[in-house]
Write an enzyme that holds these catalytic residues in place. Structure first.
Site, mmCIF file in Angstrom:
data_model
loop_
_atom_site.group_PDB
_atom_site.id
_atom_site.type_symbol
_atom_site.label_atom_id
_atom_site.label_comp_id
_atom_site.label_asym_id
_atom_site.label_seq_id
_atom_site.Cartn_x
_atom_site.Cartn_y
_atom_site.Cartn_z
ATOM 1 C CD GLU A 1 -3.177 -0.953 1.989
ATOM 2 O OE1 GLU A 1 -3.103 -0.067 3.036
ATOM 3 O OE2 GLU A 1 -4.120 -1.599 1.852
ATOM 4 C CD GLU B 1 -4.099 -5.529 3.913
ATOM 5 O OE1 GLU B 1 -4.848 -4.668 4.171
ATOM 6 O OE2 GLU B 1 -2.791 -5.405 4.127
HETATM 7 C C1 PNW Z 1 -4.499 -1.616 5.015
HETATM 8 N N1 PNW Z 1 -7.982 3.769 3.970
HETATM 9 O O1 PNW Z 1 -4.713 -0.347 5.460
HETATM 10 C C2 PNW Z 1 -3.104 -2.088 5.606
HETATM 11 O O2 PNW Z 1 -2.379 -2.973 4.657
HETATM 12 C C3 PNW Z 1 -3.303 -3.046 6.785
HETATM 13 O O3 PNW Z 1 -2.042 -3.016 7.446
HETATM 14 C C4 PNW Z 1 -4.637 -2.626 7.658
HETATM 15 O O4 PNW Z 1 -4.558 -3.224 9.042
HETATM 16 C C5 PNW Z 1 -5.738 -3.040 6.900
HETATM 17 O O5 PNW Z 1 -5.888 -2.166 5.755
HETATM 18 C C6 PNW Z 1 -7.075 -2.556 7.548
HETATM 19 O O6 PNW Z 1 -6.962 -1.272 7.734
HETATM 20 C C7 PNW Z 1 -5.493 0.626 5.169
HETATM 21 O O7 PNW Z 1 -8.240 4.678 4.749
HETATM 22 C C8 PNW Z 1 -5.675 1.847 5.817
HETATM 23 O O8 PNW Z 1 -8.931 3.528 3.116
HETATM 24 C C9 PNW Z 1 -6.467 2.874 5.570
HETATM 25 C C10 PNW Z 1 -7.440 2.761 4.459
HETATM 26 C C11 PNW Z 1 -7.347 1.437 3.573
HETATM 27 C C12 PNW Z 1 -6.376 0.745 3.940
#
Ligand code: PNW
EC number: 3.2.1.21
Length: 447
Positions: free
Chosen positions: A166, A348
């Site tokens: 990401e 994911e």
């Molecule tokens: C991902 N958003 O993060 C990460 O790869 C993981 O580490 C995390 O635990 C998981 O999603 C769940 O949150 C994100 O704001 C963080 O849209 C923020 C966003 C999307 C994904």
């Protein structure tokens, strides 16, 4: 005729990341990362939570591999903590840190679970940040050296490699909207971070190709359609720029060889001759992390003039407040297939929230099973329409440290009691194990 909706060799897996599960933050020579600093001194994490102990996976990894085996997964995506193997980010290596991942990888292989190793899930060594971090062009070289260390050490057993997880979340939230480490708000530093992370990715791929024969290399992108919160000209403009920063500024240069329109102008002063070719190293698959669409609104108080909007009040949401919209997942898979022409692995997808422990100790999470069921239908719909999807990794194996939300948001198939660290499979763990078993067994259909 026998058939299943999933092609032969389809990979079923679960994902985690180092800082979110390992704990042992100051043990066996691990150095601090920017996330340790954020949790300990910057604030911005609910409850003042930290990853100091997290799931204590550093000590409980054997139990965790056994839990994965119980699910019947083919593969496990984890990340190596850069500051655990190189406490200051470069220079002196930490043998105890390297040994930890050796033990984990060996046990996974003995258990019939393929390790998918991600080199960077946001835990930049603090010592490198102090030298400029991703704002510094040198960071690409530091990443390449760290990649070489891991490739030489683990490449005899690990064939699946991921450069970054990401890109846009940690650069945007780390350098423009201060929701993640290192919490900087600055347009120039954001643009420099984007470009230097792209260079690091390209260099990382080159190193892996040179050092790991037969490596299958991917990068993981969070891609989510950006919808204007309400349909006004200002919100549409906000959504267009956020779409570039969220969905395009990494995929496009890495795979198509160029930056998207507005960013190409903004970033030009930081791009040197030869950079674009260095970035665009061929990869073997496209890693997609997807949860739901995101909403944008004009917000002049933010550094780029856009802010996060809310989902429409009537839309169903996750416990985390994210919109549940499986058609957007199907469309995203089809868009990636058409635009980037690479096999796709969903690295994911999952559902956050808070889960209730029953009096008998069991954990029922019907909301998670509902979410996963409809997202699995969307996955199959995309595949039926031609998307070349080769695998699905669920986020996450365990409840864990959910960044700015601390331990308040649970994404695991396995419940973790953060006082006793006891693990309890939730109802969704059984559901996923059944899905995998059924997907593998060809079904008889009438012809
Ligand atoms: C991902 N958003 O993060 C990460 O790869 C993981 O580490 C995390 O635990 C998981 O999603 C769940 O949150 C994100 O704001 C963080 O849209 C923020 C966003 C999307 C994904």
């Amino acid at each position: 005729m026998t058939t299943t909706p999933y092609p032969p060799g389809f990979t079923w897996g679960v994902s985690t990341s180092a800082y979110q599960i390992e704990g042992a933050a100051a043990e066996d020579g691990r150095g601090p990362s920017v996330w340790d600093t954020r949790c300990r001194t910057q604030g911005g994490v609910v409850n003042g939570d930290t990853g100091d102990v997290a799931c204590d996976h550093y000590h409980r990894w054997e139990e965790d591999v056994a839990l994965m085996k119980g699910l019947g997964v083919d593969a496990y995506r984890f990340s190596v903590a850069w500051p655990r193997v190189l406490p200051r980010g470069r220079g002196v290596v930490n043998p105890a840190g390297l040994d930890f991942y050796d033990r984990l990888i060996d046990r996974l292989l003995e258990s019939g679970i393929e390790p998918w190793l991600c080199l960077y899930h946001w835990d930049l060594p603090q010592a490198l940040h102090d030298l400029g971090g991703w704002s510094s062009r040198d960071c690409a070289g530091w990443f390449a050296d760290y990649t070489a260390l891991c490739a030489k050490r683990y490449g005899d057993r690990v064939k699946r490699w991921i450069t970054f997880n990401e890109f846009s979340v940690f650069t945007l939230f780390g350098y423009a909207i201060p929701w993640a480490a290192p919490g900087i708000v600055d347009r120039t530093q954001h643009l420099r971070a984007i470009h230097h992370v792209n260079l690091a990715h390209g260099d990382g791929v080159s190193v892996l190709r040179a050092l790991v024969p037969g490596a299958s290399i991917g990068a993981i992108h969070n891609r989510q359609i950006v919808i204007p919160e309400t349909d006004t000209a200002d919100n549409r403009a906000a959504a267009a720029l956020l779409d570039e920063h969220w969905n395009l500024v990494f995929c496009d240069p890495q795979i198509l060889g160029h930056y998207p329109l507005q960013t190409a102008d903004h970033i030009a002063p930081h791009v040197q001759a030869g950079d674009m070719a260095r970035i665009a190293q061929p990869t073997d698959w496209f890693g997609l992390n997807h949860y739901g669409p995101i909403f944008a609104k004009a917000d002049p108080s933010r550094v780029w003039g856009y802010g996060w909007g809310d989902a429409p009040p009537d839309s169903p949401t996750h416990g985390v407040g994210w919109a549940i919209f499986p058609d957007a997942f199907r469309d995203e898979l089809l868009t990636i297939h058409r635009r980037y022409r690479l096999p796709i692995v969903v690295t994911e997808n999952g559902c956050g929230g808070s889960d209730r422990v029953e009096a008998d100790g069991s954990v029922n999470d019907p909301h998670r099973i509902r979410y996963l069921t409809i997202y699995n239908e969307a996955l199959r719909a995309a595949m039926a329409q031609g998307a070349d999807v080769r695998g699905y990794f669920l986020w996450s194996l365990l409840d864990n440290f959910e960044w700015g939300s601390g331990y308040g948001q649970r994404f695991g198939l396995i419940h973790v009691d953060f006082t006793t660290l006891t693990r309890t499979p939730k109802a969704s763990a059984r559901w996923y194990a059944d899905l995998i078993a059924q997907a593998r067994a060809p079904r008889l259909i009438a012809t």
